[in-house]
Scaffold this motif. Structure first.
Motif, mmCIF file in Angstrom:
data_model
loop_
_atom_site.group_PDB
_atom_site.id
_atom_site.type_symbol
_atom_site.label_atom_id
_atom_site.label_comp_id
_atom_site.label_asym_id
_atom_site.label_seq_id
_atom_site.Cartn_x
_atom_site.Cartn_y
_atom_site.Cartn_z
ATOM 1 N N GLY A 138 30.204 50.756 -22.748
ATOM 2 C CA GLY A 138 30.770 49.898 -22.393
ATOM 3 C C GLY A 138 32.461 50.442 -21.893
ATOM 4 O O GLY A 138 33.305 51.694 -22.527
ATOM 5 N N TYR A 139 32.955 49.063 -21.727
ATOM 6 C CA TYR A 139 34.636 49.342 -21.428
ATOM 7 C C TYR A 139 35.372 47.765 -21.634
ATOM 8 O O TYR A 139 34.902 47.098 -21.235
ATOM 9 C CB TYR A 139 34.932 50.043 -19.946
ATOM 10 C CG TYR A 139 36.076 49.707 -18.878
ATOM 11 C CD1 TYR A 139 36.700 50.806 -19.739
ATOM 12 C CD2 TYR A 139 36.494 48.732 -17.746
ATOM 13 C CE1 TYR A 139 38.846 50.589 -18.993
ATOM 14 C CE2 TYR A 139 37.928 48.558 -17.727
ATOM 15 C CZ TYR A 139 38.525 49.408 -17.935
ATOM 16 O OH TYR A 139 39.964 49.151 -17.620
ATOM 17 N N ALA A 140 36.918 48.213 -22.256
ATOM 18 C CA ALA A 140 37.695 47.209 -21.979
ATOM 19 C C ALA A 140 38.838 47.151 -21.607
ATOM 20 O O ALA A 140 38.841 48.800 -21.974
ATOM 21 C CB ALA A 140 37.789 46.773 -23.623
ATOM 22 N N ASN A 141 39.376 46.636 -20.944
ATOM 23 C CA ASN A 141 40.415 47.161 -20.830
ATOM 24 C C ASN A 141 42.031 45.784 -21.058
ATOM 25 O O ASN A 141 41.608 44.337 -21.054
ATOM 26 C CB ASN A 141 41.193 46.362 -18.975
ATOM 27 C CG ASN A 141 42.456 47.330 -18.015
ATOM 28 O OD1 ASN A 141 43.224 45.965 -18.451
ATOM 29 N ND2 ASN A 141 42.436 47.960 -17.941
ATOM 30 N N ARG A 142 42.449 46.139 -22.148
ATOM 31 C CA ARG A 142 43.300 44.861 -23.020
ATOM 32 C C ARG A 142 44.788 44.785 -22.571
ATOM 33 O O ARG A 142 44.890 46.244 -22.682
ATOM 34 C CB ARG A 142 42.561 45.472 -24.725
ATOM 35 C CG ARG A 142 42.128 44.509 -25.106
ATOM 36 C CD ARG A 142 41.729 44.324 -26.428
ATOM 37 N NE ARG A 142 42.351 45.396 -27.730
ATOM 38 C CZ ARG A 142 42.436 46.555 -28.475
ATOM 39 N NH1 ARG A 142 41.315 46.761 -28.703
ATOM 40 N NH2 ARG A 142 43.251 46.911 -28.489
ATOM 41 N N GLN A 145 53.510 46.062 -24.537
ATOM 42 C CA GLN A 145 54.158 47.818 -24.279
ATOM 43 C C GLN A 145 52.848 48.137 -22.800
ATOM 44 O O GLN A 145 53.449 48.448 -21.580
ATOM 45 C CB GLN A 145 54.125 48.216 -25.137
ATOM 46 C CG GLN A 145 54.847 48.862 -26.215
ATOM 47 C CD GLN A 145 54.440 47.967 -27.191
ATOM 48 O OE1 GLN A 145 53.221 48.652 -27.576
ATOM 49 N NE2 GLN A 145 55.157 47.302 -27.940
ATOM 50 N N PHE A 146 51.769 48.038 -22.709
ATOM 51 C CA PHE A 146 51.037 48.519 -21.450
ATOM 52 C C PHE A 146 49.916 47.767 -21.752
ATOM 53 O O PHE A 146 49.541 47.388 -22.556
ATOM 54 C CB PHE A 146 50.333 49.896 -21.602
ATOM 55 C CG PHE A 146 50.891 50.229 -23.054
ATOM 56 C CD1 PHE A 146 49.717 50.715 -23.730
ATOM 57 C CD2 PHE A 146 52.098 51.305 -24.016
ATOM 58 C CE1 PHE A 146 49.422 51.057 -25.277
ATOM 59 C CE2 PHE A 146 52.832 52.436 -25.254
ATOM 60 C CZ PHE A 146 50.874 51.469 -25.430
ATOM 61 N N ARG A 147 48.636 48.363 -20.862
ATOM 62 C CA ARG A 147 47.993 47.936 -20.682
ATOM 63 C C ARG A 147 46.798 49.163 -21.026
ATOM 64 O O ARG A 147 47.268 50.032 -21.073
ATOM 65 C CB ARG A 147 47.202 47.132 -19.732
ATOM 66 C CG ARG A 147 47.335 46.077 -18.970
ATOM 67 C CD ARG A 147 46.974 45.488 -18.140
ATOM 68 N NE ARG A 147 45.214 45.124 -18.331
ATOM 69 C CZ ARG A 147 45.013 43.698 -18.971
ATOM 70 N NH1 ARG A 147 45.916 42.755 -18.531
ATOM 71 N NH2 ARG A 147 43.960 43.167 -18.852
ATOM 72 N N LEU A 148 46.001 48.665 -22.019
ATOM 73 C CA LEU A 148 44.487 50.066 -21.979
ATOM 74 C C LEU A 148 43.558 49.505 -21.949
ATOM 75 O O LEU A 148 43.384 48.890 -21.253
ATOM 76 C CB LEU A 148 44.722 49.590 -23.652
ATOM 77 C CG LEU A 148 45.668 50.000 -24.228
ATOM 78 C CD1 LEU A 148 45.427 49.743 -26.611
ATOM 79 C CD2 LEU A 148 46.461 51.144 -25.114
ATOM 80 N N SER A 188 50.185 53.642 -18.638
ATOM 81 C CA SER A 188 51.389 54.412 -18.750
ATOM 82 C C SER A 188 51.146 56.296 -18.642
ATOM 83 O O SER A 188 50.968 56.122 -20.193
ATOM 84 C CB SER A 188 52.763 53.751 -19.178
ATOM 85 O OG SER A 188 53.682 54.689 -19.542
ATOM 86 N N ASN A 189 51.760 56.985 -17.982
ATOM 87 C CA ASN A 189 51.461 58.316 -18.712
ATOM 88 C C ASN A 189 52.706 58.308 -19.740
ATOM 89 O O ASN A 189 52.433 59.402 -20.234
ATOM 90 C CB ASN A 189 52.056 59.456 -17.464
ATOM 91 C CG ASN A 189 51.295 58.722 -16.648
ATOM 92 O OD1 ASN A 189 49.764 58.767 -16.599
ATOM 93 N ND2 ASN A 189 51.228 58.898 -15.323
ATOM 94 N N ALA A 190 54.075 58.016 -20.258
ATOM 95 C CA ALA A 190 54.604 57.841 -21.356
ATOM 96 C C ALA A 190 54.021 57.927 -22.554
ATOM 97 O O ALA A 190 54.922 58.307 -23.440
ATOM 98 C CB ALA A 190 55.661 57.047 -21.098
#
Lengths: 360, 249
Positions: A193-197, A201-204, A230-232
């Motif tokens: 599966g996959y989660a977008n959390r 600071q940023f989305r994961l 974020s690439n940072a």
């Protein structure tokens, strides 16, 4: 305003209990914990606590069901109590020929594992504590809309959107999303599966995979990592990689008894493999549990969580006795091995908890 | 009839009698197979209760159960403490569903032989998969009368340690093949539990025990009564009952 809301809620619940007495249940969990006072020799500190859940469930025509559950927790973790804190569960489920959906506040459990589960990507639990109260309260519920789409008898797809409980209007950009595929068609269960959390600071992006099978003992294995948008902060993706696994034996013993043994591990390979001067998450953690039950009424067991890197451990000896119908007595003794700054430090040498649960 | 003819007739009669006995006499294994067969249903639905009594009082667990063929079964607990918990079983796996945590747990292996709620009933017992001879060797003891029914008395000895009781002595009805009475012992022969049928019902021309009692010999006043309140056998069942979707509902 908050008081009025609570009063209204309690009135509705009281009224519902009158209408559907057969579907209501009160679950009372009362504990008395005691630990030696570090500042005063031969003195013990006592902490009473309670967890009370009022539950109402209704099923209509086998295709529609709802549940409402109120949770009263003493002492609470915050000085003020909100309606969201009180509403432990409230949802409606509807079933259609090709799918079912759930709307409300409830939980989704993905993956396998009692203490360590890398696949639990929507409700990650970071605790390593195994004392009585932590075990009871580690898992929480969330407001959500989810659907389950069967593919075959033993496989399905599940989708979920989880709303940020802290935000009053549930903004879309703060919503968590999840999708999983579950297949138990073969001897090895396959789940991915996959989660977008959302985080402050940023989305994961969090992909995961979880497998389960049997090699004499039941085994389970899962891996996940958090990849930030974020690439940072790419380093976060590396350090968040976690692999959990476990073995579980359920052995019949004479006469009608059961012995269960569980061993779990959590590996985060990019975290520290060396002991640090302050307590932190290390690369390797172990959990073990052995429990014996001579019948259905009584069980005794020992569980421990071990941090091999800083050589610390938390150990709990527990016993439960279902002495009367729906009434169970329990006792748990917890101690820790290691230095005060170690990961599994308790802050006290010993804690004894006695409790009773009653459901009516 | 001459004396020689009489002798010949008697000889033939005895030979026929001997062979007919050989043909019709059931071996202990045949009796066990007939007993297992009697408990196999194509499909079934039942509601019932397991009441455990000890010196502290009575605890009752109620359930609904569906089964299909040799392997498929779904059990849903309806009593307060366990309400909504479900167990789905197929050939190789056992799925547990806990509604409080919305948790689906998949087990394999020895979990299939576990007793249901600490009773003397295993998950295998609740489905059609019963092959007693895989687990026990059997010997014929004698015949006896129990509950006014003629019974075969058999002794079952476990082939491995994975069974609950190493030795069982059972009284099997000669007509219906139900077990009227049982004595469960340790490997050393110490009697541990006694089983008896309290009530039977005839459903679809089969005699079925609907109320049974297991007494714990080692604990005074300790026994478990399993009662089937409703039982329908060989009925059409919805194909979706034995699915994960049904389990997680």
């Amino acid at each position: 305003m908050q008081k009025k809301l609570l009063a209204t809620l309690l009135l509705i619940i009281g009224f519902s209990v009158q209408i559907h007495p057969a579907e209501s249940a009160v679950d009372m969990n009362m504990f008395l914990s005691m630990q030696p006072d570090a500042s005063a020799p031969r003195t013990w500190l006592f902490v009473p606590s309670a967890l009370i859940t009022l539950n109402l469930t209704e099923t209509v025509r086998e295709n529609l069901r709802g549940e409402m559950s109120l949770r009263f927790n003493y002492p609470g973790s915050t000085p003020t109590i909100t309606v969201n804190d009180l509403l432990d569960k409230v949802y409606v489920k509807a079933r259609f020929p090709h799918f079912q959906f759930t709307l409300g506040k409830t939980r989704l459990s993905w993956g396998d594992g009692v203490l360590f589960n890398a696949a639990d990507v929507l409700f990650p639990v970071r605790t390593v504590s195994i004392d009585a109260l932590s075990f009871q309260q580690a898992k929480s519920n969330a407001w959500q809309a989810s659907s389950l789409i069967p593919i075959s008898s033993f496989s399905f797809i599940e989708t979920a959107a989880l709303f940020n409980q802290q935000a009053p209007l549930f903004p879309l950009e703060q919503t968590d999303f999840g999708l999983r595929f579950y297949s138990g068609e073969h001897s090895v269960k396959f789940e991915t599966g996959y989660a977008n959390r959302y985080t402050a600071q940023f989305r994961l992006h969090i992909p995961y995979i979880a497998l389960q099978g049997n090699i004499g003992a039941d085994w389970y294995l899962a891996a996940s990592c958090e990849l930030p948008e974020s690439n940072a902060v790419l380093n976060h993706g590396k350090t968040s990689l976690q692999i959990s696994g476990g073995l579980y034996w359920l052995l019949p013993v004479p006469y009608n008894g059961t012995l269960s043994i569980r061993i779990e591990t959590m590996v985060r390979p990019w975290l520290s493999w060396k002991e640090q001067s302050t307590a932190q998450q290390y690369a390797l953690l172990l959990y073990s549990e052995i429990s014996y039950s001579p019948g259905n009424d009584f069980s005794i067991g020992l569980r421990s969580v071990v941090s091999p890197i800083d050589l610390s451990a938390m150990i709990a000896l527990h016993g439960t006795w279902n002495v009367l119908q729906n009434f169970t007595l329990m006792a748990i003794g917890t101690t820790a091995i290691g230095e005060p700054h170690d990961l599994c430090s308790l802050g006290y040498p010993l804690m004894l908890t006695f409790g009773a649960t009653w459901k009516y | 009839m001459s004396r020689t003819n009489k002798k010949q007739v008697i000889m033939v009669f005895m030979i026929v009698l001997f062979f007919s006995n050989l043909i019709h006499a059931m071996t202990a294994e045949d009796i066990i197979r007939a007993m297992d067969q009697n408990e196999n249903y194509a499909t079934s639905y039942m509601t019932g209760s397991i009441a455990t009594t000890d010196r502290f009082g009575e605890k009752i667990t109620t359930f609904k159960a569906w089964s299909q063929g040799a392997y498929d079964s779904l059990i849903e607990f309806t009593s307060l403490a366990e309400r909504g918990q479900k167990i789905l079983r197929n050939k190789g796996e056992l799925y547990l569903y806990y509604p409080d945590a919305e948790e689906l747990i998949r087990l394999q292996g020895a979990a299939l032989r576990q007793s249901v709620l600490g009773s003397d009933l295993s998950y295998e017992d609740m489905t059609g998969e019963k092959n007693t001879l895989d687990m026990y060797t059997v010997s014929f003891d004698n015949e006896d009368i129990v509950h006014n029914q003629a019974c075969y008395v058999l002794t079952l000895t476990a082939k491995s340690r994975t069974v609950a009781y190493p030795v069982q002595k059972i009284w099997v009805d000669k007509e219906t093949y139900i077990v009227h009475k049982g004595q469960y012992s340790s490997a050393t022969g110490r009697l541990l539990k006694e089983f008896e049928v309290l009530e039977t019902k005839v459903i679809d021309n089969r005699t079925i025990p609907v109320k049974t009692k297991i007494s714990d010999i080692l604990k005074k006043d300790s026994y478990t009564v399993m009662a089937i309140e409703e039982l329908q056998i060989d009925i059409p069942l919805d194909a979706n009952i034995f699915t994960l979707q049904s389990l997680m509902w």
